[in-house]
Write an enzyme that holds these catalytic residues in place. Structure first.
Site, short mmCIF file in Angstrom:
data_model
loop_
_atom_site.label_atom_id
_atom_site.label_comp_id
_atom_site.label_asym_id
_atom_site.label_seq_id
_atom_site.Cartn_x
_atom_site.Cartn_y
_atom_site.Cartn_z
N TYR A 44 4.64 5.38 11.08
CA TYR A 44 5.25 3.84 11.29
C TYR A 44 6.10 3.07 10.23
O TYR A 44 6.15 1.98 10.30
CB TYR A 44 4.02 3.04 11.62
N ARG B 127 0.77 -1.21 -0.05
CA ARG B 127 0.10 0.09 0.06
C ARG B 127 0.87 1.49 -0.02
O ARG B 127 1.43 1.73 1.00
CB ARG B 127 -0.85 0.09 1.29
N HIS C 109 -3.30 4.65 4.86
CA HIS C 109 -4.30 3.51 5.08
C HIS C 109 -5.77 4.16 4.79
O HIS C 109 -6.51 3.32 3.86
CB HIS C 109 -4.30 2.99 6.58
#
Length: 369
Positions: A278, A265, A269
């Site tokens: 992260y 990805r 998100h």
């Protein structure tokens, strides 16, 4: 499931051995000629155009959200090869049971960009897909749609038809009980369901290695007696072959199949997420070299069939997509009852309270004008 009864690629790419099906590399060179699907040049060009349309629509959706014209959106950047390969194998009479990150597959099934935009504008009309039968609404609740897919698959088998059901879940969804339950029922009932795990490496901020100690995600099929395969999710040809083979297997009455599409990805998100918190920029850059559109384009250039004016195509797509968004923006408000009236025969007090609160909010909003 009898091992000798499996299609060749499921035997050759046993998930227990952690092999991954790949047909072309990052430079567009064929690395497994025997596995190259028999697609003519026109079909390959059409696949690229559909992938480019999805990417353009996806980028514009993020832009609309950043402009404050649309609510939270789930980007699809980097996962287009999966979506279009699936879409090119779905028949009109097949069922699509999506999660929330399958824009290209929904478009391939005939859902309009306007309907997708309505959904992200919070309009109830955006989930009905009234003009496109056999497409269920997107499922924001993780994994719950898998049971629906298996139930539909059971009905197909009961009626002795040859339709298939396509359903999707993310890597995070494989940790939900719904995932295991659905695969178990699908295995027992031999439901014609093609399960796809879009392993894009992160369940929001949780990396796969923190979520499971399995060697891969495709191996989760073994416990339930299903064929499973790990596929390079950024390789259109590998994904096309996997879907074609899996769908033929399901249609033949042999049962369900699990595909792990190994991808990344590249966006957030959702537009409410900040992936820099992260993961590292170096990781994103490295995966950018594995871009599914770039790989397919390089293949077409190597083969000598690249003849597209990509910039002109993008401009055409932008115009079409923007017109659809404006239509969605101007759509009439849906009846308030659509949100509250169909959950229970007798509306419980808590839902009555929520409805009254929402009516109060709408009244306040109208009075501000």
């Amino acid at each position: 499931m009898i091992q000798n009864d499996l299609p060749a690629i499921f035997r050759d790419y046993n998930p227990i051995e952690n092999k991954m099906l790949q047909v072309i590399d990052n430079e567009g060179h064929v690395v497994d000629q025997d596995r190259m699907p028999a697609l003519d040049d026109e079909t390959i060009i059409e696949a690229y155009k559909q992938m480019l349309f999805e990417r353009t629509a996806d980028e514009m959706a993020v832009s609309y959200q950043r402009q404050g014209r649309m609510y939270t959106y789930t980007p699809n950047l980097g996962q287009e090869a999966i979506h279009i390969a699936a879409g090119m194998n779905i028949r009109d009479d097949d069922w699509l049971v999506p999660s929330f990150r399958e824009l290209g597959t929904l478009l391939s099934k005939g859902v309009s960009p306007k309907e997708m935009f309505l959904f992200y504008l919070g309009n109830e009309q955006g989930g009905s897909f009234k003009h496109r039968p056999r497409v269920l609404p997107m499922s924001i609740s993780i994994g719950t749609q898998l049971h629906h897919a298996v139930g539909i698959g059971y009905s197909i088998r009961y009626q002795k038809k040859d339709n298939a059901v396509f359903t999707f879940v993310g890597d995070g969804g494989t940790s939900e009980g719904d995932f295991s339950e659905a695969l178990n029922f699908a295995g027992v009932w031999k439901a014609p369901v093609v399960f796809t795990i879009q392993n894009n490496q992160y369940a929001i901020s949780v990396p796969v290695n923190v979520q499971t100690s399995s060697v891969n995600l495709a191996v989760k099929s073994v416990a339930f007696g299903l064929p499973g395969i790990k596929v390079d999710g950024n390789d259109f040809f590998a994904m096309y072959l996997a879907y074609k083979t899996a769908t033929e297997y399901a249609r033949s009455g042999k049962g369900a199949v699990l595909i792990e599409a190994f991808t990344y990805r590249r966006g957030a998100h959702t537009t409410s997420d900040d992936p820099s918190k992260y993961r590292k920029k170096e990781e994103e850059t490295l995966w950018g070299l594995n871009d599914p559109l770039l790989r397919l384009k390089r293949y077409m250039e190597v083969k000598g069939v690249w003849n597209l004016d990509e910039e002109k195509l993008r401009e055409t797509y932008k115009s079409q997509i923007d017109a659809q968004f404006v239509e969605a923006e101007k759509a009439k408000a849906y009846p308030l009852g659509d949100v509250f009236d169909y959950m229970y025969t007798d509306m419980p007090d808590e839902l009555k309270r929520q409805k009254a609160e929402y009516e109060q909010f709408l009244s306040w909003k109208e009075n501000r004008r």
